[in-house]
Scaffold this motif. Structure first.
Motif, mmCIF file in Angstrom:
data_model
loop_
_atom_site.group_PDB
_atom_site.id
_atom_site.type_symbol
_atom_site.label_atom_id
_atom_site.label_comp_id
_atom_site.label_asym_id
_atom_site.label_seq_id
_atom_site.Cartn_x
_atom_site.Cartn_y
_atom_site.Cartn_z
ATOM 1 N N ASN A 1 0.852 -1.193 0.000
ATOM 2 C CA ASN A 1 0.000 0.000 0.000
ATOM 3 C C ASN A 1 0.887 1.242 0.000
ATOM 4 O O ASN A 1 1.614 1.489 0.975
ATOM 5 C CB ASN A 1 -0.924 0.004 1.217
ATOM 6 C CG ASN A 1 -1.950 -1.107 1.161
ATOM 7 O OD1 ASN A 1 -2.669 -1.247 0.190
ATOM 8 N ND2 ASN A 1 -1.999 -1.915 2.208
ATOM 9 N N THR B 1 -4.152 6.260 -2.467
ATOM 10 C CA THR B 1 -3.250 5.102 -2.338
ATOM 11 C C THR B 1 -3.105 4.352 -3.657
ATOM 12 O O THR B 1 -4.071 4.216 -4.410
ATOM 13 C CB THR B 1 -3.790 4.120 -1.272
ATOM 14 O OG1 THR B 1 -4.018 4.808 -0.061
ATOM 15 C CG2 THR B 1 -2.821 2.976 -1.047
ATOM 16 N N VAL C 1 -2.262 0.573 -4.764
ATOM 17 C CA VAL C 1 -2.133 -0.803 -4.269
ATOM 18 C C VAL C 1 -1.306 -1.576 -5.293
ATOM 19 O O VAL C 1 -1.727 -1.742 -6.445
ATOM 20 C CB VAL C 1 -3.510 -1.462 -4.076
ATOM 21 C CG1 VAL C 1 -3.335 -2.890 -3.543
ATOM 22 C CG2 VAL C 1 -4.360 -0.647 -3.126
#
Length: 309
Positions: free
Chosen positions: A61, A137, A139
Motif C-alpha cells: 500500500n 493510495t 495498491v
C-alpha cells in the motif's frame, strides 16, 4: 504368461475367500490407515493452499502525500482554467518501471472511506469531504511474494510518497510459516505412508504365517518363487483395493461437507480451500493407487522370509 496371470488372479480371489477372518483383518488395517492418510493429506494440502493464498494476498500500500495530484490528468490553474497536470503519474510511472511489478491499482481516499463505512458502520460518514484524514493510495501487486519487501523499500524513496505499508515483520513471519507448512506437511505425509506400509505389512504377514505350510508345500513340489509370489502379490493388491473403498467414500462425501461448511467464511478474505471438482477425484484415485501399492508391497515384504529372496 496371460494364462498364468489370470490363474494367479483367480487363486488370489479364492484365497481371500478361504481366509475370511484374516482377509477382513487385513482390509480393516488398510481401511483405518488410508482413512488417516486421506484426512491428514486433505488437511495438509488445504492448509498449504490457504497459506499460499495468504502469501499472494500480501500487497504493498503506497500512500501518497496529502497534496498529491498523481492520479489527476488535469488541474485548475490560478486563473481558474482547466489545464494538463504536469505531475500526472510521476509516482505511478516510477513504480511501473520497477521489475517484478504485476499490477498497480489506484484507490482514492474517498473509496477507502466508503470501504470503512461498509465494514465499520455509517459513523465514519462524519469524515466525508475535507474532514477525510485518509490518503490516496496505490495498491501494488508483485509477481511473487518474495519481492514485496525489496520493492516496498524502493517505493519509499520516491518523491511524493508519504509512507509504504506491506505488513513488515508480520508478513515475513507469514512467509516463513507458509513455507514451513508446505515442507513439514510433505514430510509428515511421507512418514504416514511409511507407517501405513509397516502396519499393513505386519497384518499381511500374519495372514501369510497362517499359510506358511501351503508355501512350503509349493516349494517342495518345485514351484518357482515367482509362481508362489504371484497370487500373494495380487492378494495384497486386492486387500489394498478393497481397503480403499471406505476412505474413498469418506473423502467423496466428507470433503464436500467440509468445503461447504468452511469455504464461505474464507471467501471474503480472498482465501479458498481446494475446489472439490479437482480435489475429490484426485484424492480418490490416489487412495486406490496407494492402497494397491502398499498392499502388494506389504505382501512382498512379508514373504521374504519364506522365499529367502
Amino acid at each position: 504368461m496371460i494364462r498364468r496371470f489370470f490363474r494367479h488372479l483367480w487363486e488370489s480371489i479364492l484365497s481371500l475367500k478361504r481366509n475370511g477372518w484374516m482377509t477382513i483383518a487385513a482390509i480393516s488395517s488398510v481401511t483405518i490407515t488410508l482413512t488417516l492418510v486421506g484426512i491428514f493429506a486433505s488437511v495438509i494440502l488445504n492448509t498449504a493452499k490457504i497459506a499460499t493464498d495468504i502469501e499472494n494476498n500480501v500487497r504493498i500500500n503506497v500512500f501518497l502525500r496529502v497534496d498529491s495530484t498523481d492520479n489527476q490528468e488535469t488541474k485548475v490553474n490560478d486563473m481558474g482554467e482547466t489545464v494538463a497536470n504536469d505531475s500526472y503519474h510521476i509516482v505511478y510511472d516510477q513504480i511501473a518501471e520497477m521489475e517484478n511489478i504485476e499490477s498497480i491499482t489506484f484507490s482514492s481516499k474517498d473509496d477507502q472511506l466508503e470501504l470503512l463505512k461498509q465494514k465499520m458502520g455509517e459513523i465514519w460518514g462524519l469524515l466525508e469531504g475535507d474532514a477525510n484524514p485518509l490518503y490516496d493510495t496505490y495498491v501494488v501487486d508483485t509477481t511473487s511474494p518474495e519481492y514485496v519487501k525489496d520493492i516496498a523499500g524502493q517505493i519509499e524513496k520516491i518523491n511524493g510518497v508519504a509512507k509504504v505499508e506491506y505488513g513488515g515483520v508480520n508478513t515475513e513471519n507469514l512467509f516463513k510459516l507458509a513455507k514451513n507448512v508446505r515442507i513439514w506437511g510433505l514430510v509428515a505425509t511421507v512418514l504416514l505412508l511409511f507407517t501405513a506400509v509397516f502396519l499393513i505389512s505386519n497384518t499381511v504377514r500374519i495372514t501369510i504365517i497362517s499359510r506358511s505350510r501351503e508355501i512350503q508345500i509349493m516349494r517342495l513340489v518345485g514351484a518357482k518363487n515367482s509362481y508362489i509370489r504371484g497370487p500373494f502379490l495380487l492378494e495384497g493388491g486386492w486387500v489394498g483395493l478393497l481397503g480403499a473403498i471406505v476412505p474413498a467414500l469418506l473423502v467423496y462425501f466428507g470433503y464436500d461437507v467440509a468445503y461447504k461448511g468452511f469455504n464461505p467464511s474464507l471467501i471474503p478474505q480472498n482465501l479458498s480451500m481446494i475446489d472439490p471438482v479437482y480435489f475429490v477425484p484426485g484424492m480418490i484415485i490416489a487412495l486406490f493407487i496407494i492402497g494397491i501399492i502398499i498392499g502388494s508391497l506389504g505382501s512382498v515384504l512379508s514373504m521374504r522370509r519364506y522365499l529367502k529372496i
